[in-house]
Design a protein around this motif. Structure first.
Motif, PDB file in Angstrom:
ATOM      1  N   ALA A  51      31.511  82.739  48.511  1.00 38.87           N
ATOM      2  CA  ALA A  51      32.662  82.269  49.286  1.00 38.87           C
ATOM      3  C   ALA A  51      32.969  80.821  48.902  1.00 38.87           C
ATOM      4  O   ALA A  51      32.080  80.094  48.435  1.00 38.87           O
ATOM      5  N   PRO A  52      34.222  80.393  49.085  1.00 40.43           N
ATOM      6  CA  PRO A  52      34.608  79.034  48.682  1.00 40.43           C
ATOM      7  C   PRO A  52      33.698  77.930  49.220  1.00 40.43           C
ATOM      8  O   PRO A  52      33.357  76.999  48.486  1.00 40.43           O
ATOM      9  N   VAL A  55      30.507  77.905  47.176  1.00 38.54           N
ATOM     10  CA  VAL A  55      30.752  77.403  45.823  1.00 38.54           C
ATOM     11  C   VAL A  55      30.851  75.878  45.852  1.00 38.54           C
ATOM     12  O   VAL A  55      30.284  75.194  44.993  1.00 38.54           O
ATOM     13  N   GLN A  56      31.520  75.340  46.851  1.00 37.99           N
ATOM     14  CA  GLN A  56      31.632  73.883  46.974  1.00 37.99           C
ATOM     15  C   GLN A  56      30.259  73.246  47.201  1.00 37.99           C
ATOM     16  O   GLN A  56      29.936  72.223  46.599  1.00 37.99           O
ATOM     17  N   HIS A  81      33.047  81.799  40.747  1.00 35.56           N
ATOM     18  CA  HIS A  81      34.028  82.717  41.326  1.00 35.56           C
ATOM     19  C   HIS A  81      34.053  82.557  42.832  1.00 35.56           C
ATOM     20  O   HIS A  81      33.013  82.644  43.480  1.00 35.56           O
ATOM     21  N   GLU A  82      35.234  82.316  43.369  1.00 37.09           N
ATOM     22  CA  GLU A  82      35.415  82.228  44.817  1.00 37.09           C
ATOM     23  C   GLU A  82      36.196  83.413  45.357  1.00 37.09           C
ATOM     24  O   GLU A  82      36.246  83.614  46.557  1.00 37.09           O
ATOM     25  N   GLU A  83      36.823  84.166  44.467  1.00 38.24           N
ATOM     26  CA  GLU A  83      37.685  85.267  44.893  1.00 38.24           C
ATOM     27  C   GLU A  83      36.904  86.567  44.820  1.00 38.24           C
ATOM     28  O   GLU A  83      36.550  87.020  43.746  1.00 38.24           O
TER      29      GLU A  83
END
Length: 114
Positions: A51-52, A55-56, A81-83
Motif C-alpha cells: 500500500a502507498p 511504500v513511503q 508498486h503501490e497499485e
C-alpha cells in the motif's frame, strides 16, 4: 548474496526469492529495507509491492540506510508498486496464476534472471 538479519547470517543463492514473515506490521519497513539494501548493493533488481503508506515507509527506511532511492528507481534496479490492480487479473480479481505469471515475467526481464 550473504544475508544477515537479526544476528543470523545465511548464504542466499543467486536467483532466490525471499518471503519474510512478520509478527507486527511495524517490522516490515526496517527488515525489508535491510534485505533490499543487500540486493541493491549487489546490483540485483529488487521489487517491493505494498500500500502507498508502506511504500513511503520503506523509501524512508532505505534513505536512512544511505540508499539513493531515486537513483535506484530511475535506473530500474528498484521497482516499487503501490497499485494493487497491476497484480490482479483484469485489474479487479485475485488470481494466483496471474500473480505467479506476472512475477515470472518480472524475473525473466532481469538480466540473468530467467
Amino acid at each position: 548474496m550473504d544475508l544477515s538479519v537479526e544476528g543470523k547470517s545465511e548464504r542466499i543463492p543467486p536467483g532466490s526469492h525471499i518471503c519474510q514473515l512478520y509478527r507486527k506490521v511495524s517490522e516490515i519497513p526496517g527488515v525489508t529495507a535491510r534485505l533490499l539494501r543487500v540486493g541493491l548493493t549487489a546490483s540485483e533488481k529488487c521489487l517491493f509491492a505494498a500500500a502507498p503508506a508502506q511504500v513511503q515507509e520503506l523509501r524512508e527506511e532505505l534513505a536512512s540506510l544511505n540508499i539513493d532511492v531515486n537513483a535506484a528507481l530511475a535506473s530500474g534496479q528498484l521497482v516499487l508498486h503501490e497499485e494493487r490492480e497491476s497484480f490482479l487479473a483484469n485489474g479487479s480479481r485475485f488470481d494466483p496464476y496471474f500473480l505467479l505469471s506476472s512475477h515470472q515475467t518480472f524475473i525473466a526481464q532481469v538480466p540473468g534472471g530467467g
